[in-house]
Design an enzyme around this catalytic site. Structure first.
Site, PDB file in Angstrom:
ATOM      1  CE1 TYR A 188      12.576  37.061  43.257  1.00 59.28           C
ATOM      2  CE2 TYR A 188      14.037  35.160  43.291  1.00 59.28           C
ATOM      3  CZ  TYR A 188      13.723  36.435  43.724  1.00 59.28           C
ATOM      4  OH  TYR A 188      14.549  37.085  44.605  1.00 59.28           O
ATOM      5  CB  SER A 242       3.284  36.360  54.554  1.00 57.83           C
ATOM      6  OG  SER A 242       3.232  35.600  53.377  1.00 57.83           O
ATOM      7  CB  SER A 243       7.636  33.253  53.098  1.00 65.53           C
ATOM      8  OG  SER A 243       6.724  33.337  52.091  1.00 65.53           O
ATOM      9  CG  ASP A 288      11.657  39.685  50.761  1.00 71.13           C
ATOM     10  OD1 ASP A 288      11.917  40.821  50.315  1.00 71.13           O
ATOM     11  OD2 ASP A 288      11.167  38.781  50.082  1.00 71.13           O
TER      12      ASP A 288
HETATM   13  C1  GLA Z   1      11.044  38.673  46.395  1.00 75.36           C
HETATM   14  C2  GLA Z   1      12.352  38.073  46.928  1.00 75.36           C
HETATM   15  C3  GLA Z   1      13.360  39.177  47.250  1.00 75.36           C
HETATM   16  C4  GLA Z   1      13.525  40.146  46.090  1.00 75.36           C
HETATM   17  C5  GLA Z   1      12.164  40.602  45.565  1.00 75.36           C
HETATM   18  C6  GLA Z   1      12.265  41.425  44.300  1.00 75.36           C
HETATM   19  O1  GLA Z   1      10.419  39.395  47.409  1.00 75.36           O
HETATM   20  O2  GLA Z   1      12.112  37.306  48.074  1.00 75.36           O
HETATM   21  O3  GLA Z   1      14.592  38.593  47.628  1.00 75.36           O
HETATM   22  O4  GLA Z   1      14.310  39.586  45.078  1.00 75.36           O
HETATM   23  O5  GLA Z   1      11.305  39.512  45.281  1.00 75.36           O
HETATM   24  O6  GLA Z   1      12.884  42.626  44.569  1.00 75.36           O
END
Ligand code: GLA
Length: 385
Positions: free
Chosen positions: A224, A130-131, A175
């Site tokens: 992450y 969504s972001s 994304d």
């Molecule tokens: C999130 C990040 C992406 C990617 C995914 C994992 O969505 O925004 O850039 O790293 O995680 O695949």
């Protein structure tokens, strides 16, 4: 297109600003079929855009003021002037918009302000981007309002810069790029080093099912960023620019140079890159046996090597796998630690899967899953009705 959402932004615009919006723009969320955490390792991903999007009603202004109303935050408002020193807002949602505009200015683009109403139906916090949809819809809005000379790729990169440098999340490019560049009825194989994209048609008989575990995602940003650091450490020890440059044979030869956790993280990325290339090929050939094997291996690798799945997600994958066997693929999708599962399966298995999820998931987890049958949508664009 969600007509209700369009009506909502249109009417809110009239109510709040006292005149009619001149432009409507949408940018979709995404589901990643395979290729997880590979994007920031210069690797490969295979996402498609979904029929949930961020929507904007907007009009250009003759001064440098930007006024924004966020329908989904009880019509909360933000206002700022366009210049290179745009500062952080205390409202988190507003920073995605401020960041995008700031980075457009930093690129040397010259444009005036805008009145904007934004809303969306991409489930938030579900790993469906969504972001990114918000960042891309704002970039696209300024592009169409002011005829800016920006490619879709530049809109995506600008959104990523806003998120990395203004919002503070160190995400990769997947994304934003799929939201900006997706093709209807196709997944996109993206080479995250060159940013070259190859559309892969989704065969007519297949459906993409997204199952939201509704497990609240915790520690997502810190985990992450930790994974990202571990991958960079592995690349540094192996003496390459990114893990994209390592194949399995080379990795196996030098595995002893890596600490055990770093080695596991690296093995996920290295094997996932190959699986993603193979999956794009399998999807193209409608080879479900191969696709389901690759998706199953991807899930196991995320669970055991990258350690980003949670029990509820593993359980959902098992429920679905038991129904579809080798006739379809299923895996966790997105950044991890909760969020969604994606299944690619023949249309005639959809109902059976939904029934199985409804019968078993709540009983074991006390959570209720939401299921969406998705169409692969077009990327960000202006629309007229
Ligand atoms: C999130 C990040 C992406 C990617 C995914 C994992 O969505 O925004 O850039 O790293 O995680 O695949």
């Amino acid at each position: 297109m969600n007509i209700k959402l369009k009506d909502k932004v249109e009417q809110t615009f009239l109510q709040q600003f006292g005149y009619d919006a001149t432009h409507f723009v949408r940018a979709p969320g995404r589901v990643n079929l395979i290729g997880e955490h590979t994007d920031y390792n210069d690797g490969f991903v295979l996402p498609c855009a979904i029929n949930f999007a961020a929507l904007v009603a907007a009009s250009p202004r003759e001064d440098k003021l930007v006024r924004v109303i966020a329908v989904d935050y009880d019509n909360a408002a933000d206002e700022f002037l366009i210049h290179s020193e745009i500062s952080q807002s205390r409202q988190n949602w507003a920073n995605y918009i401020r960041g995008v505009v700031k980075h457009l200015v930093l690129k040397g683009l010259v444009f005036n302000g805008a009145d904007i109403v934004v809303s969306g139906d991409v489930p938030q916090g579900a790993g469906l981007s969504s972001s990114a949809a918000l960042e891309v819809v704002i970039g696209q809005t300024f592009k169409v309002l002011y005829n800016l000379q920006l490619t879709q790729q530049e809109i995506a990169l600008n959104g990523q810069q806003a998120e990395n440098q203004f919002v503070g999340c160190n995400c990769g490019i997947m994304d934003q790029l799929i939201s900006a560049q997706a093709q209807k009825d196709h997944a996109l194989l993206i080479d995250c080093r060159s940013l070259a994209t190859t559309p892969v048609a989704i065969p007519d008989n297949l459906r993409i099912l997204i199952i939201n575990s509704n497990k609240k995602r915790g520690l997502v940003d810190s985990e992450y960023n930790t994974r990202r650091k571990q991958c960079e450490q592995a690349a540094a020890v192996l003496g390459v620019k990114a893990l994209r440059d390592v194949n399995l044979a080379m990795f196996n030869q030098r595995i002893n140079e890596l600490e055990s956790i770093t080695a596991k993280r690296a093995r996920h990325i290295i094997t996932e890159n190959q699986r993603t290339l193979d999956a794009a090929d399998a999807l193209q050939r409608n080879d479900m046996m191969q696709l389901q094997r690759l998706m199953a291996e991807s899930h196991a690798s995320m669970r055991d090597d990258f350690e980003i799945t949670v029990a509820e997600i593993d359980f959902l994958v098992d429920i679905i796998k038991a129904e579809i066997g080798v006739r379809g693929g299923v895996r966790m999708t997105g950044g991890g630690f909760g969020g969604c599962v994606v299944a690619v399966l023949p249309a005639n298995l959809v109902e059976q899967v939904i029934i199985a999820v409804n019968e078993q998931y709540h009983q074991h987890t006390q959570l209720t899953a939401s299921v969406f049958i998705c169409n692969a949508e077009q990327g960000a664009q202006q629309f007229f009705s």
